[in-house]
Write a protein that holds these residues in place. Structure first.
Motif: not given
Lengths: 351, 351
Positions: B193-205
């Motif tokens: 894979h070349r284009r790998i997306g990332f779904i981040a968690g909330p900033a308070d963690y």
DNA sequence: ATGAAAGCGCTAACAC
DNA sequence: GTGTTAGCGCTTTCAT
């Protein structure tokens, strides 16, 4: 390590409010014989100083410990945790029990006990001596264990028995397993099934028998045979596979199966897959417990939902009411299980 | 209700063994200055009488309470319990923490605290005053909460911070989220894979940022773009759907996505289904947490496994060691997460 | 190496 | 209605 003393004690409050210790104590414990204005003054000091009574000290002087012990089977609980199969019995106990405890200023402590061990008595006595709980909640398969019940009774500790119908010491609470099994069985009968198999749980759980009873009753009421349709399991996946194979090996195999718990239902699903039997087309399946995973299997499972949180909450309420000297019913509390329809039960194939 | 006193106290043991209270106390607490024969005699009396020290009394006289508090976020924990999505964080904490506690004669009590509330301080002080715990375990998102940390420090209570890297008061323990994210990302890169997306968690963690860092680092190391490939979530299913849609709406959508927790991964799976995107054929997916359900989804999810039980066990050990005055490391304890390969990650379509 | 005395924070029992 | 006293079971001092 550090010599930690209570920062704010009843003494500080008493001094701050200019009253005696006893008056403060009375306010804390909501006892009568305190003039409203006194009460107010004391309460203000308490709030201002951020005073919280020490449970240890309260317990020491013979009052409540505000601790309720929830007893669970050690072996099975640890196996569930290790197995990470999504069994959320303990979580639901905490949800119902701990939150209800909190409402009344109590805490719930989970305690694991060995079922088969002969030092179960020693273990329990140890926990009681160390923690001095005000109440104990018994869960299957301990709910009717005479050793435990007598011990608790002798120690005059309030206790609730979840999954029990017996009268006698302790409060019985039930999810009416017999009715739950009828619910499942009748649903299958309504769908048109005539040969409905049942995979039973282990005999050391009273509820195993009740579930079988429910199935038998429904079958009988509908004039259906049960011969050869009952298989024995022990709640494990492995036993479920064996039981399912046993049922499906018959000359006239069932067109539907009710399994006494999710693991055995999952096992049945797998056996079906292995044998090329498709659920629900070739075989309908209903499980007990409704743990999270059965929503994610393919197909998702129609299941009996156990209202564990609700029962735990009721158990805690009974214990606290009893502690407070309030009247408590001496007939079993019934919190009925329900049936949730998903995709594992359908009319039988008309072949 | 009932005036319950300890059945067997240290006095009985002392009388039975013909020694002073003090000697018994020394034996119980494994203190020096007791002749082996005395020790033996006392121990025999203890066993015969079935004596167990009262935690309340021990606590009263200024020694340990043998209680360790595990602090969890109230809102999220209750939501998880209610949601019955199989999140077994608390169970894994109990598995590692409670069992390790038991080995040392300690008990673990789960305590829920509000993250955002301003009475968090009052709540915590209340729990401390009431229970007088010897130690506290902090879990995200509280692990680096300065209010809590200072409060605990001021009260000289040993505490562990799970999911923290910061030095300072308390023992930091981490599952190395940054490395875990790299593990996942690199696995996808290795698959092509070349284009790998990332779904981040909330900033308070805090761990949310570390996971993003890991993903960024791996992408950079492989010379890959990250622009437009980061979406923000808050660990909820709904936020996961939104984030997944956002990523897939791009002109050049990712061929693989790493989600910061299981719920958001599940959401991504559903978004895929809605859009006719098949996992892993059209889209590879890796999730964080490895809660039970991801083994039962279709496809089952390749996931980062959090060794929660192990970390909780280590946290308890640190606290107890500290209590005992033993030396404890002041660098963060690392219990690395691992990657478990299942069926949601595959080479990208070569179109 | 062992024992005796004091007190931890609180409530029950009894005074006032 | 409110205050005083005496413990609860245990661990600290501090003697011996």
């Amino acid at each position: 390590m550090a010599r930690r003393r209570q920062a704010v004690t009843i003494k500080h409050v008493a001094a701050d409010a200019g009253v005696s210790l006893q008056t403060v104590s009375r306010v804390i414990n909501k006892e009568p014989n305190v003039r409203p204005e006194m009460k107010l003054r004391v309460q203000e000091s308490i709030d201002r100083l951020g005073y919280v009574p020490s449970i240890a000290a309260q317990r020491m002087s013979g009052s409540r410990s505000y601790l309720i012990l929830a007893l669970n089977d050690r072996e099975r609980t640890i196996a569930d945790w290790r197995g990470r199969q999504g069994t959320d019995w303990v979580d639901q106990m905490l949800l119902g029990g701990m939150l209800t405890c909190a409402e009344h200023g109590y805490r719930m402590i989970i305690e694991l006990v060995d079922t088969h061990s002969d030092h179960i008595e020693r273990e329990l006595l140890g926990a009681i001596a160390a923690l001095q709980p005000d109440g104990v909640i018994l869960t299957p398969p301990h709910s009717e264990n005479p050793l435990i019940i007598n011990l608790l009774h002798d120690h005059k500790i309030s206790f609730a028995r979840i999954g029990s119908l017996k009268a006698g010491p302790g409060f019985a609470l039930t999810m009416d397993d017999e009715r739950a099994a009828r619910l499942a069985t009748e649903h299958l009968i309504d769908l048109g099934h005539r040969r409905i198999g049942f995979i039973a749980g282990p005999a050391d759980y009273e509820l195993s028998a009740w579930r079988v009873d429910g199935w038998r009753a429904s079958m009988a009421a509908a004039g259906l045979e049960t011969a050869g349709l009952l298989a024995q399991g022990d709640f494990s996946f492995a036993s479920g596979k064996q039981a399912a194979n046993h049922l499906l090996d018959q000359d006239a195999p069932p067109s539907a199966i009710v399994a006494s718990n999710d693991q055995m239902a999952l096992a049945t699903l797998e056996v079906g897959r292995e044998r090329g039997i498709e659920v629900p087309r070739d075989l309908s399946l209903i499980s007990f417990d409704d743990t999270p995973i059965v929503r994610f299997t393919h197909p998702s499972l129609t299941a009996v939902v156990q209202p564990i949180a609700e029962v735990a909450a009721r158990a805690v309420e009974l214990i606290i009411a009893d502690q407070a000297g309030r009247e408590v019913p001496d007939t079993p509390i019934v919190v009925p299980a329900t049936l949730v329809l998903r995709n594992s039960a359908a009319p039988p194939r008309s072949d």
